[in-house]
Design a protein around this motif. Structure first.
Motif, PDB file in Angstrom:
ATOM      1  N   ARG A 106      14.348 -13.050  -7.119  1.00  0.00           N
ATOM      2  CA  ARG A 106      14.861 -11.932  -8.024  1.00  0.00           C
ATOM      3  C   ARG A 106      15.989 -12.176  -8.562  1.00  0.00           C
ATOM      4  O   ARG A 106      16.946 -12.682  -7.821  1.00  0.00           O
ATOM      5  N   THR A 127       1.958  -7.870 -10.808  1.00  0.00           N
ATOM      6  CA  THR A 127       2.705  -6.800  -9.765  1.00  0.00           C
ATOM      7  C   THR A 127       1.598  -6.051  -8.983  1.00  0.00           C
ATOM      8  O   THR A 127       0.721  -5.545  -9.588  1.00  0.00           O
ATOM      9  N   ILE A 128       1.654  -5.804  -7.654  1.00  0.00           N
ATOM     10  CA  ILE A 128       0.968  -4.854  -6.836  1.00  0.00           C
ATOM     11  C   ILE A 128       1.304  -3.302  -7.478  1.00  0.00           C
ATOM     12  O   ILE A 128       0.261  -2.491  -7.068  1.00  0.00           O
ATOM     13  N   ASP A 129       2.409  -3.012  -8.060  1.00  0.00           N
ATOM     14  CA  ASP A 129       2.681  -1.738  -8.384  1.00  0.00           C
ATOM     15  C   ASP A 129       2.009  -1.097  -9.519  1.00  0.00           C
ATOM     16  O   ASP A 129       1.894   0.040  -9.924  1.00  0.00           O
ATOM     17  N   MET A 156       3.571   0.960  -0.742  1.00  0.00           N
ATOM     18  CA  MET A 156       4.704   0.205  -1.634  1.00  0.00           C
ATOM     19  C   MET A 156       4.079   0.860  -3.087  1.00  0.00           C
ATOM     20  O   MET A 156       3.120   1.526  -3.260  1.00  0.00           O
ATOM     21  N   GLY A 157       4.876   0.527  -3.918  1.00  0.00           N
ATOM     22  CA  GLY A 157       4.651   0.714  -5.442  1.00  0.00           C
ATOM     23  C   GLY A 157       5.945   1.154  -6.281  1.00  0.00           C
ATOM     24  O   GLY A 157       5.943   1.318  -7.375  1.00  0.00           O
ATOM     25  N   HIS A 158       6.968   0.932  -5.670  1.00  0.00           N
ATOM     26  CA  HIS A 158       8.418   1.057  -6.120  1.00  0.00           C
ATOM     27  C   HIS A 158       8.533   2.344  -6.653  1.00  0.00           C
ATOM     28  O   HIS A 158       8.491   3.237  -5.995  1.00  0.00           O
ATOM     29  N   GLU A 194       6.525   4.917  -1.458  1.00  0.00           N
ATOM     30  CA  GLU A 194       7.766   4.521  -0.967  1.00  0.00           C
ATOM     31  C   GLU A 194       8.859   5.225  -1.901  1.00  0.00           C
ATOM     32  O   GLU A 194      10.238   5.438  -1.436  1.00  0.00           O
ATOM     33  N   HIS A 212       5.629  -5.342   3.437  1.00  0.00           N
ATOM     34  CA  HIS A 212       5.056  -6.715   2.621  1.00  0.00           C
ATOM     35  C   HIS A 212       3.736  -7.071   2.703  1.00  0.00           C
ATOM     36  O   HIS A 212       3.339  -7.988   2.155  1.00  0.00           O
ATOM     37  N   ARG A 231       1.561  -7.169   0.175  1.00  0.00           N
ATOM     38  CA  ARG A 231       1.642  -8.341  -0.868  1.00  0.00           C
ATOM     39  C   ARG A 231       1.176  -9.572  -0.347  1.00  0.00           C
ATOM     40  O   ARG A 231       1.161 -10.481  -0.936  1.00  0.00           O
TER      41      ARG A 231
HETATM   42  O1  F6P Z   1       7.394  -4.829  -7.112  1.00  0.00           O
HETATM   43  C1  F6P Z   1       6.609  -5.249  -5.785  1.00  0.00           C
HETATM   44  C2  F6P Z   1       7.163  -4.702  -4.511  1.00  0.00           C
HETATM   45  O2  F6P Z   1       6.568  -4.831  -3.558  1.00  0.00           O
HETATM   46  C3  F6P Z   1       7.445  -3.038  -4.650  1.00  0.00           C
HETATM   47  O3  F6P Z   1       6.277  -2.528  -4.595  1.00  0.00           O
HETATM   48  C4  F6P Z   1       8.462  -2.885  -3.742  1.00  0.00           C
HETATM   49  O4  F6P Z   1       9.392  -1.719  -4.008  1.00  0.00           O
HETATM   50  C5  F6P Z   1       9.287  -3.938  -3.920  1.00  0.00           C
HETATM   51  O5  F6P Z   1       8.463  -5.026  -4.534  1.00  0.00           O
HETATM   52  C6  F6P Z   1       9.970  -4.701  -2.676  1.00  0.00           C
HETATM   53  O6  F6P Z   1      10.730  -5.793  -2.944  1.00  0.00           O
HETATM   54  P1  F6P Z   1      11.429  -7.044  -2.274  1.00  0.00           P
HETATM   55  O7  F6P Z   1      10.248  -7.828  -1.962  1.00  0.00           O
HETATM   56  O8  F6P Z   1      12.437  -7.508  -3.043  1.00  0.00           O
HETATM   57  O9  F6P Z   1      11.595  -6.447  -1.074  1.00  0.00           O
END
Ligand code: F6P
Length: 358
Positions: free
Chosen positions: A75, A135-137, A179-181, A232, A282, A285
């Motif tokens: 990131r 993205t999974i979101d 998840m889903g931001h 989340e 995670h 993912r």
């Molecule tokens: O954007 C994908 C995602 O898994 C979101 O659903 C979640 O909020 C975020 O990334 C988590 O981020 P990191 O992997 O940096 O903890």
């Protein structure tokens, strides 16, 4: 000789390798030996620091079903791209310099929201850029679907399925955090697919009273258990009234490790029920892509290669009305695709009695 750079940026998801393979295979078919593909490592970090390697056709074999990304990812916040640091100076200038040094004809970028802001910036700075929506979101503006979403949906649904059996045995209330931001696509779909009784989304602020009422109604009907699928990013009606600053402060003061624990704590004060929280995080993912994502990512990858062959740069390949089309990065960057409140999935959920706590 065409020279193409490729990088994966931001949070990983299932289907990244399938997409990389799709791009590469289609480029080799199009240009034969007349193309060189450079794998840029760990997302924009590799482009900033000049960390890349020439890939070979065999690098792209056997990766269709592989989870994660063979290129690595990281990131790199968009807001820091123009902030010079001792190591790299201005990161945008560093990326431009490495693009030139590598003599690239095009940079292929696989990423989500933050990644697309930087991709757009690089395109504005004169680099030839083509992007793929991952993205999974599923929150990227301009495409009806992102790869990774369906694979994560399978896993999130599996979690809810498994929780059903133990929730039934013990007669408990379970909160499963999905998840889903900042958007609710994944919790909405997983909640419906997993048969949740209550779904809480960032788009629909919840009232605790409504959740309590729903749980009591289920008790009266003799239902032994209840399942909440909680995004989340879920927010309460009170939080929705706050300014951004107040909200940030309120959340920073919370000692709960995740929003679901706060909701569990508050519910626990209102009712005498055994409540448990599950945060798969995670896990959602992880692992390889489902069949839809393998096929979809391949389709997007080949469409990206087509754009490169046509020198049609500055676009993201997107799904619209069953077709893969180019969408200008200027239309995508900085916009969030939230769940429309009147979408048919929300209507269907309400039609079968699912509560959104509103
Ligand atoms: O954007 C994908 C995602 O898994 C979101 O659903 C979640 O909020 C975020 O990334 C988590 O981020 P990191 O992997 O940096 O903890």
């Amino acid at each position: 000789m065409k020279r193409i750079g490729i990088l994966t940026s931001g949070g990983d998801c299932q289907g990244l390798n399938a997409a990389i393979r799709g791009v590469a295979k289609a480029l080799y078919v199009e240009f034969g030996d007349d193309v060189e593909i450079y794998g840029i490592l760990d997302g924009y970090r590799g482009l900033i620091e000049g960390d890349y390697r020439l890939m070979h056709q065999e690098d792209f074999s056997g990766i269709l079903t592989l989870g994660g990304t063979i290129l690595g990812t990281s990131r790199q916040p968009f807001k820091l791209m123009r902030v010079a640091d001792d190591k790299n100076g201005d990161k945008v200038e560093a990326m431009k310099a490495n693009y030139k040094k590598m003599k690239l004809d095009c940079l292929v970028i696989l990423g989500g929201n933050g990644t697309h802001k930087t991709a757009h910036l690089l395109s504005q700075e004169g680099l030839n850029v083509v992007t793929l929506p991952k993205t999974i979101d599923n929150d990227l503006w301009g495409t009806e679907m992102t790869f990774g979403f369906y694979s994560a949906l399978e896993l999130a649904t599996q979690v809810i399925d498994c929780i059903h059996t133990t929730a039934t045995s013990h007669g408990r209330v379970f909160i499963v955090e999905i998840m889903g931001h900042k958007v609710g696509w994944l919790p909405l779909y997983a909640g419906v697919a997993g048969g949740a009784d209550i779904i809480l989304l960032p788009e629909i602020p919840y009232k605790l009273d409504n959740i309590v009422k729903m749980l009591e109604q289920r008790d009266k009907k003799g239902k032994r258990f209840s399942i909440l699928a909680v995004a989340e990013g879920a927010i309460s009606a009170e939080e929705a009234q706050m300014s951004k600053k107040e909200f940030k402060k309120a959340r920073a003061e919370l000692t709960d490790p995740a929003i679901s624990y706060k909701i569990a704590r508050e519910l626990g004060k209102e009712m005498d029920r055994e409540i448990r929280v599950v945060v798969p995080g995670h896990f959602q993912r992880g692992g390889g892509p489902c069949s839809y994502d393998r096929a979809f990512a391949t389709r997007l990858g080949t469409a990206a290669a087509r754009l490169i062959a046509d020198r049609n740069y500055g676009n993201m390949v997107a799904l619209r009305n069953e077709e893969i089309v180019p969408v200008p990065l200027s239309d995508v960057a900085g916009k969030l695709k939230t769940v429309p409140l009147d979408c048919s999935m929300i209507r269907s959920a309400r039609n079968i009695g699912i509560s959104f706590g509103d």
